[in-house]
Design a protein around this motif. Sequence first.
Motif, PDB file in Angstrom:
ATOM      1  N   GLY A 102       0.833  -1.212   0.000  1.00  0.00           N
ATOM      2  CA  GLY A 102       0.000   0.000   0.000  1.00  0.00           C
ATOM      3  C   GLY A 102       0.857   1.248   0.000  1.00  0.00           C
ATOM      4  O   GLY A 102       0.616   2.192  -0.745  1.00  0.00           O
ATOM      5  N   PHE A 103       1.885   1.243   0.832  1.00  0.00           N
ATOM      6  CA  PHE A 103       2.761   2.412   0.931  1.00  0.00           C
ATOM      7  C   PHE A 103       3.470   2.678  -0.400  1.00  0.00           C
ATOM      8  O   PHE A 103       3.435   3.790  -0.928  1.00  0.00           O
ATOM      9  N   SER A 132       2.712   1.621  -3.303  1.00  0.00           N
ATOM     10  CA  SER A 132       1.762   1.942  -4.371  1.00  0.00           C
ATOM     11  C   SER A 132       1.300   3.395  -4.272  1.00  0.00           C
ATOM     12  O   SER A 132       1.050   4.037  -5.287  1.00  0.00           O
ATOM     13  N   GLY A 133       1.203   3.896  -3.041  1.00  0.00           N
ATOM     14  CA  GLY A 133       0.879   5.316  -2.860  1.00  0.00           C
ATOM     15  C   GLY A 133       1.969   6.202  -3.441  1.00  0.00           C
ATOM     16  O   GLY A 133       1.706   7.192  -4.124  1.00  0.00           O
ATOM     17  N   ARG A 134       3.211   5.814  -3.184  1.00  0.00           N
ATOM     18  CA  ARG A 134       4.364   6.553  -3.748  1.00  0.00           C
ATOM     19  C   ARG A 134       4.284   6.560  -5.266  1.00  0.00           C
ATOM     20  O   ARG A 134       4.496   7.582  -5.920  1.00  0.00           O
ATOM     21  N   SER A 188       1.676   6.144  -7.134  1.00  0.00           N
ATOM     22  CA  SER A 188       0.571   6.981  -7.627  1.00  0.00           C
ATOM     23  C   SER A 188       1.030   8.424  -7.794  1.00  0.00           C
ATOM     24  O   SER A 188       0.656   9.103  -8.755  1.00  0.00           O
ATOM     25  N   SER A 189       1.844   8.896  -6.846  1.00  0.00           N
ATOM     26  CA  SER A 189       2.356  10.273  -6.948  1.00  0.00           C
ATOM     27  C   SER A 189       3.329  10.403  -8.116  1.00  0.00           C
ATOM     28  O   SER A 189       3.274  11.365  -8.873  1.00  0.00           O
ATOM     29  N   LEU A 190       4.212   9.426  -8.235  1.00  0.00           N
ATOM     30  CA  LEU A 190       5.233   9.500  -9.290  1.00  0.00           C
ATOM     31  C   LEU A 190       4.613   9.364 -10.681  1.00  0.00           C
ATOM     32  O   LEU A 190       5.117   9.945 -11.648  1.00  0.00           O
ATOM     33  N   GLU A 191       3.531   8.596 -10.771  1.00  0.00           N
ATOM     34  CA  GLU A 191       2.896   8.400 -12.081  1.00  0.00           C
ATOM     35  C   GLU A 191       2.388   9.707 -12.680  1.00  0.00           C
ATOM     36  O   GLU A 191       2.233   9.810 -13.895  1.00  0.00           O
ATOM     37  N   ALA A 192       2.140  10.678 -11.808  1.00  0.00           N
ATOM     38  CA  ALA A 192       1.658  11.978 -12.308  1.00  0.00           C
ATOM     39  C   ALA A 192       2.710  12.652 -13.195  1.00  0.00           C
ATOM     40  O   ALA A 192       2.388  13.543 -13.969  1.00  0.00           O
ATOM     41  N   TYR A 193       3.977  12.233 -13.062  1.00  0.00           N
ATOM     42  CA  TYR A 193       5.057  12.850 -13.856  1.00  0.00           C
ATOM     43  C   TYR A 193       5.277  12.161 -15.200  1.00  0.00           C
ATOM     44  O   TYR A 193       6.117  12.603 -15.975  1.00  0.00           O
ATOM     45  N   LYS A 244      -1.828  -0.809 -13.733  1.00  0.00           N
ATOM     46  CA  LYS A 244      -2.332   0.496 -13.263  1.00  0.00           C
ATOM     47  C   LYS A 244      -3.684   0.347 -12.583  1.00  0.00           C
ATOM     48  O   LYS A 244      -4.087   1.169 -11.774  1.00  0.00           O
ATOM     49  N   THR A 248      -4.926  -1.323  -7.036  1.00  0.00           N
ATOM     50  CA  THR A 248      -4.701  -0.277  -6.032  1.00  0.00           C
ATOM     51  C   THR A 248      -3.358  -0.469  -5.351  1.00  0.00           C
ATOM     52  O   THR A 248      -2.627   0.495  -5.127  1.00  0.00           O
ATOM     53  N   ARG A 304       1.555  -3.332  -9.551  1.00  0.00           N
ATOM     54  CA  ARG A 304       1.548  -1.860  -9.610  1.00  0.00           C
ATOM     55  C   ARG A 304       2.999  -1.351  -9.726  1.00  0.00           C
ATOM     56  O   ARG A 304       3.294  -0.467 -10.517  1.00  0.00           O
TER      57      ARG A 304
END
Lengths: 328, 171
Positions: free
Chosen positions: A12-13, A15-17, A19-24, A280, A283, A288
Amino acid sequence: MISRLPNVPQWGFVSGRISSLEAYFLPREFFTGIIIQERIDDVIPHLQDTFLRDYLAPTMVWGDFSALSDRCFYDIAISIRSDCPSSIPADIFLLQGDYLNLSSAFSGETRFPFPVGILSHEKLSAIAHGDFADLPKPVVEAGGFGEGGVCEVFPGVINAFLDGAYLRHLLTLAQGLGSEMIREYVHDKVLAAIVIILWRAVKQGIPMKRYQQYLLALDEFTEVIAELAGMQNPETWQSAIGGRIGDLFAESIELEMDDQISDFDLRVTNHLTGIARNGKLQTAGPERVFAFLSGLLVEMQNLKLVVTGKLNRIDQGVLKQRLKDCYV
Amino acid sequence: MLPEWIELGRGLCYAGAGLAFGLGGSGSAWGIAIAAHQCAGVLREKPELFGRMLVMLALPGTQGFYGFIAAILMMTQTGLIGGSVLKITLGTGLALFFVGLGCGLALFISAIKQGEASAAGISLIARRPEAAGRAILFPAFVETYAVVALLATVLFIIFLTQPLALKSLGI
């Protein structure tokens, strides 16, 4: 009953990271935007939007761009790996650099082209000096080491020997996770790699029996390799390869002789990105992480392609054609 | 108050109340933990998104409160808190036990699933912060069923204990 994924908190942790990096991640239009730039210096502002932004310095030399991209990929992959409960998703992507480093070590070099993945530079240096005690298991199992661990592989075929060990190592890693998506990705990647190795051998007129010796035994691919090695004309290979990779091969073999292998490689990479994109939708979990690293690798390859292409004044149309499908 | 004072019907009723808040609370803790790990990972890269993710993080916690409400209602309606203690028949006690169990299970599962939905919403916010408004809908839809479970539980408790109340008043 609720969730069968082990180590949910750690996945989970990370994957959260991710999710943020995927924005780039950048779309294809970004790369075509770089390709149409007239001057190489105009590319720099565009690179500020990429994962490379922290690696760009005023003193940067364009000739080092490829190494810079590799370092960026390695840094992110190793950082992600340190947060994962299993190192396998990242190891699958770091392994190729390790084997290229290993190839340098077998040639006696103590300077290695790739950063540390699984094998430390100390171990590689030891191998370069003839101490084979820390070789990865798939390399040892490939044979070629006599009494007292002396390497008996003929230097001319060391790359074929390491290719076989690398592919076996990949398959072993993929089996270790129990993820259907990762297994499918690695299966198709290994099959395509086998085809490319043998195809190059045919084009260069090298006897395929030599490759067959070091590629075998390769789990479920043993039969395919034996069959391909027995068919000297690649035009008859499609049925032996089978599946989606066979279809991609059939499309590539229709092209001009010089473009066939590079086109097949591009089609396979796009096919693999398509498989990885499924990750993708998850979750949290190893898929992921795997999907993100697959997307990052493709992005770095595209960046290297457009920047080195601009530096070498390669035609815009050719660069656009060679761009790989983006993760987003 | 001696232990033998609690008759079987009343015992079953309070066992149901225990299951309602026990399962509800456990589910909430689990659901929040799922969302929290995802949230912590996002904050490692983008600490500025904390405010947008806070509601998503807190949503799976509501089931614990719903379970608590159901348990308190059972205690007040049967006179354990603030009233004269009513005699509960075995049949009524059994019914209240299963009402509590059903409520607890609905809260337990919905809280965990809400945690997963919140984690998915947090992933979306990490990638596209402007989608925070839409992302909150995912766990909100799961919340609906926890609310429905609580409503059904409240109605069951009220109507199951009504004849007892009337009887105690001599009507």
